[in-house]
Scaffold this motif. Structure first.
Motif, PDB file in Angstrom:
ATOM      1  N   GLU A 119       0.839  -1.201   0.000  1.00  0.00           N
ATOM      2  CA  GLU A 119       0.000   0.000   0.000  1.00  0.00           C
ATOM      3  C   GLU A 119       0.877   1.255   0.000  1.00  0.00           C
ATOM      4  O   GLU A 119       1.620   1.505   0.946  1.00  0.00           O
ATOM      5  CB  GLU A 119      -0.910   0.005   1.229  1.00  0.00           C
ATOM      6  N   PHE A 120       0.791   2.010  -1.071  1.00  0.00           N
ATOM      7  CA  PHE A 120       1.593   3.232  -1.207  1.00  0.00           C
ATOM      8  C   PHE A 120       0.922   4.361  -0.422  1.00  0.00           C
ATOM      9  O   PHE A 120      -0.287   4.537  -0.472  1.00  0.00           O
ATOM     10  CB  PHE A 120       1.691   3.621  -2.685  1.00  0.00           C
ATOM     11  N   SER A 121       1.719   5.140   0.313  1.00  0.00           N
ATOM     12  CA  SER A 121       1.147   6.261   1.066  1.00  0.00           C
ATOM     13  C   SER A 121       2.164   7.389   1.179  1.00  0.00           C
ATOM     14  O   SER A 121       3.384   7.175   1.100  1.00  0.00           O
ATOM     15  CB  SER A 121       0.730   5.818   2.472  1.00  0.00           C
ATOM     16  N   LEU A 122       1.647   8.599   1.371  1.00  0.00           N
ATOM     17  CA  LEU A 122       2.498   9.771   1.546  1.00  0.00           C
ATOM     18  C   LEU A 122       3.327   9.634   2.820  1.00  0.00           C
ATOM     19  O   LEU A 122       4.495  10.032   2.867  1.00  0.00           O
ATOM     20  CB  LEU A 122       1.645  11.045   1.604  1.00  0.00           C
ATOM     21  N   LEU A 123       2.731   9.024   3.845  1.00  0.00           N
ATOM     22  CA  LEU A 123       3.431   8.842   5.126  1.00  0.00           C
ATOM     23  C   LEU A 123       4.691   8.009   4.950  1.00  0.00           C
ATOM     24  O   LEU A 123       5.751   8.345   5.495  1.00  0.00           O
ATOM     25  CB  LEU A 123       2.501   8.177   6.142  1.00  0.00           C
ATOM     26  N   SER A 124       4.593   6.922   4.191  1.00  0.00           N
ATOM     27  CA  SER A 124       5.758   6.065   3.989  1.00  0.00           C
ATOM     28  C   SER A 124       6.863   6.811   3.252  1.00  0.00           C
ATOM     29  O   SER A 124       8.050   6.655   3.559  1.00  0.00           O
ATOM     30  CB  SER A 124       5.375   4.794   3.233  1.00  0.00           C
ATOM     31  N   MET A 125       6.476   7.642   2.287  1.00  0.00           N
ATOM     32  CA  MET A 125       7.472   8.424   1.549  1.00  0.00           C
ATOM     33  C   MET A 125       8.167   9.429   2.466  1.00  0.00           C
ATOM     34  O   MET A 125       9.389   9.611   2.407  1.00  0.00           O
ATOM     35  CB  MET A 125       6.798   9.174   0.391  1.00  0.00           C
ATOM     36  N   ILE A 126       7.386  10.076   3.333  1.00  0.00           N
ATOM     37  CA  ILE A 126       7.951  11.065   4.258  1.00  0.00           C
ATOM     38  C   ILE A 126       8.938  10.396   5.218  1.00  0.00           C
ATOM     39  O   ILE A 126      10.032  10.910   5.474  1.00  0.00           O
ATOM     40  CB  ILE A 126       6.832  11.773   5.050  1.00  0.00           C
ATOM     41  N   VAL A 127       8.553   9.233   5.739  1.00  0.00           N
ATOM     42  CA  VAL A 127       9.417   8.505   6.682  1.00  0.00           C
ATOM     43  C   VAL A 127      10.727   8.105   6.014  1.00  0.00           C
ATOM     44  O   VAL A 127      11.816   8.253   6.596  1.00  0.00           O
ATOM     45  CB  VAL A 127       8.692   7.262   7.228  1.00  0.00           C
ATOM     46  N   LEU A 128      10.665   7.604   4.792  1.00  0.00           N
ATOM     47  CA  LEU A 128      11.865   7.167   4.091  1.00  0.00           C
ATOM     48  C   LEU A 128      12.784   8.346   3.753  1.00  0.00           C
ATOM     49  O   LEU A 128      14.005   8.263   3.925  1.00  0.00           O
ATOM     50  CB  LEU A 128      11.481   6.416   2.809  1.00  0.00           C
ATOM     51  N   ILE A 129      12.197   9.440   3.296  1.00  0.00           N
ATOM     52  CA  ILE A 129      13.005  10.623   2.957  1.00  0.00           C
ATOM     53  C   ILE A 129      13.654  11.201   4.217  1.00  0.00           C
ATOM     54  O   ILE A 129      14.833  11.572   4.210  1.00  0.00           O
ATOM     55  CB  ILE A 129      12.133  11.687   2.259  1.00  0.00           C
ATOM     56  N   ALA A 130      12.888  11.255   5.311  1.00  0.00           N
ATOM     57  CA  ALA A 130      13.428  11.752   6.580  1.00  0.00           C
ATOM     58  C   ALA A 130      14.583  10.871   7.043  1.00  0.00           C
ATOM     59  O   ALA A 130      15.600  11.360   7.553  1.00  0.00           O
ATOM     60  CB  ALA A 130      12.334  11.794   7.641  1.00  0.00           C
ATOM     61  N   SER A 131      14.449   9.556   6.864  1.00  0.00           N
ATOM     62  CA  SER A 131      15.500   8.622   7.257  1.00  0.00           C
ATOM     63  C   SER A 131      16.777   8.873   6.463  1.00  0.00           C
ATOM     64  O   SER A 131      17.887   8.856   7.018  1.00  0.00           O
ATOM     65  CB  SER A 131      15.027   7.185   7.035  1.00  0.00           C
ATOM     66  N   ILE A 132      16.633   9.109   5.180  1.00  0.00           N
ATOM     67  CA  ILE A 132      17.802   9.380   4.335  1.00  0.00           C
ATOM     68  C   ILE A 132      18.528  10.630   4.815  1.00  0.00           C
ATOM     69  O   ILE A 132      19.765  10.645   4.926  1.00  0.00           O
ATOM     70  CB  ILE A 132      17.369   9.557   2.860  1.00  0.00           C
ATOM     71  N   LEU A 133      17.784  11.669   5.155  1.00  0.00           N
ATOM     72  CA  LEU A 133      18.382  12.920   5.619  1.00  0.00           C
ATOM     73  C   LEU A 133      19.090  12.739   6.964  1.00  0.00           C
ATOM     74  O   LEU A 133      20.207  13.226   7.168  1.00  0.00           O
ATOM     75  CB  LEU A 133      17.311  14.007   5.728  1.00  0.00           C
ATOM     76  N   VAL A 134      18.435  12.019   7.893  1.00  0.00           N
ATOM     77  CA  VAL A 134      19.026  11.799   9.223  1.00  0.00           C
ATOM     78  C   VAL A 134      20.315  10.997   9.103  1.00  0.00           C
ATOM     79  O   VAL A 134      21.345  11.335   9.708  1.00  0.00           O
ATOM     80  CB  VAL A 134      18.034  11.065  10.151  1.00  0.00           C
ATOM     81  N   LYS A 135      20.284   9.934   8.304  1.00  0.00           N
ATOM     82  CA  LYS A 135      21.472   9.096   8.154  1.00  0.00           C
ATOM     83  C   LYS A 135      22.603   9.822   7.433  1.00  0.00           C
ATOM     84  O   LYS A 135      23.784   9.580   7.693  1.00  0.00           O
ATOM     85  CB  LYS A 135      21.111   7.811   7.404  1.00  0.00           C
TER      86      LYS A 135
END
Length: 207
Positions: A119-135
């Motif tokens: 299930e594609f969702s905006l929330l999943s995209m936000i979480v993944l992008i935020a993770s990339i930035l934090v790492k």
């Protein structure tokens, strides 16, 4: 031990413990958000990425413990000090990474054999992008590790760099599956697990 050596040792331990604390906080937050989103979306690759962050949090705990033990002064049982604990911490991290990678590989193969829609969702995209930035920010451990000549921190920085790459791959896979309907989630989970296993083998070899 000279006063300057004591000061350098204390500074080294302080930087190492700071890195461990930052790693625990960041990785626990990322793991929790990804595991929740992965479960909601039915995504093996996002769940795998979350478990990878959870193993990173455990690694940060080991790193913190290793530096705390390593800063203890020499005693009768350890006349040359406790610096060896840092290397033992690195080896423990490697074993944990290998275990997580193996478990993820098994789960991902199951997803390939029995594919299910994600299930594609905006929330999943936000979480993944935020993770990339934090790492990406956490790669600062490279400079800190070189500054205090710590194989543990350099390994932690390399792991953060790997996480940027794997999470980016998970994000791309989610976008591909959403756009085309191709069941690539399990395949991406396998690729992530192989990457994790490779990192663990490299860390164990260099320890």
């Amino acid at each position: 031990m000279k006063q300057k050596d004591l000061q350098d040792s204390a500074k080294r331990a302080a930087l190492g413990k700071l890195s461990g604390l930052v790693g625990i906080v960041c990785n626990v937050g990322l793991a929790g958000s990804k595991l929740a989103v992965g479960k909601l979306a039915g995504s093996m690759s996002i769940t795998a990425d979350g478990l990878n962050n959870l193993s990173d949090a455990a690694s940060s705990i080991v790193t913190l413990t290793g530096f705390k033990l390593a800063e203890k002064p020499a005693d009768k049982e350890h006349p040359y000090g406790h610096a060896r604990f840092e290397y033992l911490a690195s080896l423990t991290v490697a074993v944990m990474i290998l275990f997580i990678g193996f478990e993820l590989a098994k789960s991902s193969v199951e997803k390939v054999l029995h594919p299910a829609a994600v299930e594609f969702s905006l929330l999943s995209m936000i979480v993944l992008i935020a993770s990339i930035l934090v790492k990406a920010v956490m790669i600062f451990n490279t400079r800190m590790g070189k500054r205090i000549d710590s194989t543990t921190l350099i390994a932690t920085a390399a792991d953060s760099r790997n996480d940027v790459l794997t999470t980016t791959a998970v994000l791309i896979a989610a976008l591909i599956e959403h756009a085309t309907g191709w069941k690539v989630d399990g395949i991406m989970g396998i690729l992530v697990s192989v990457f994790i296993l490779w990192s663990g083998i490299g860390l164990a070899r260099d320890t």
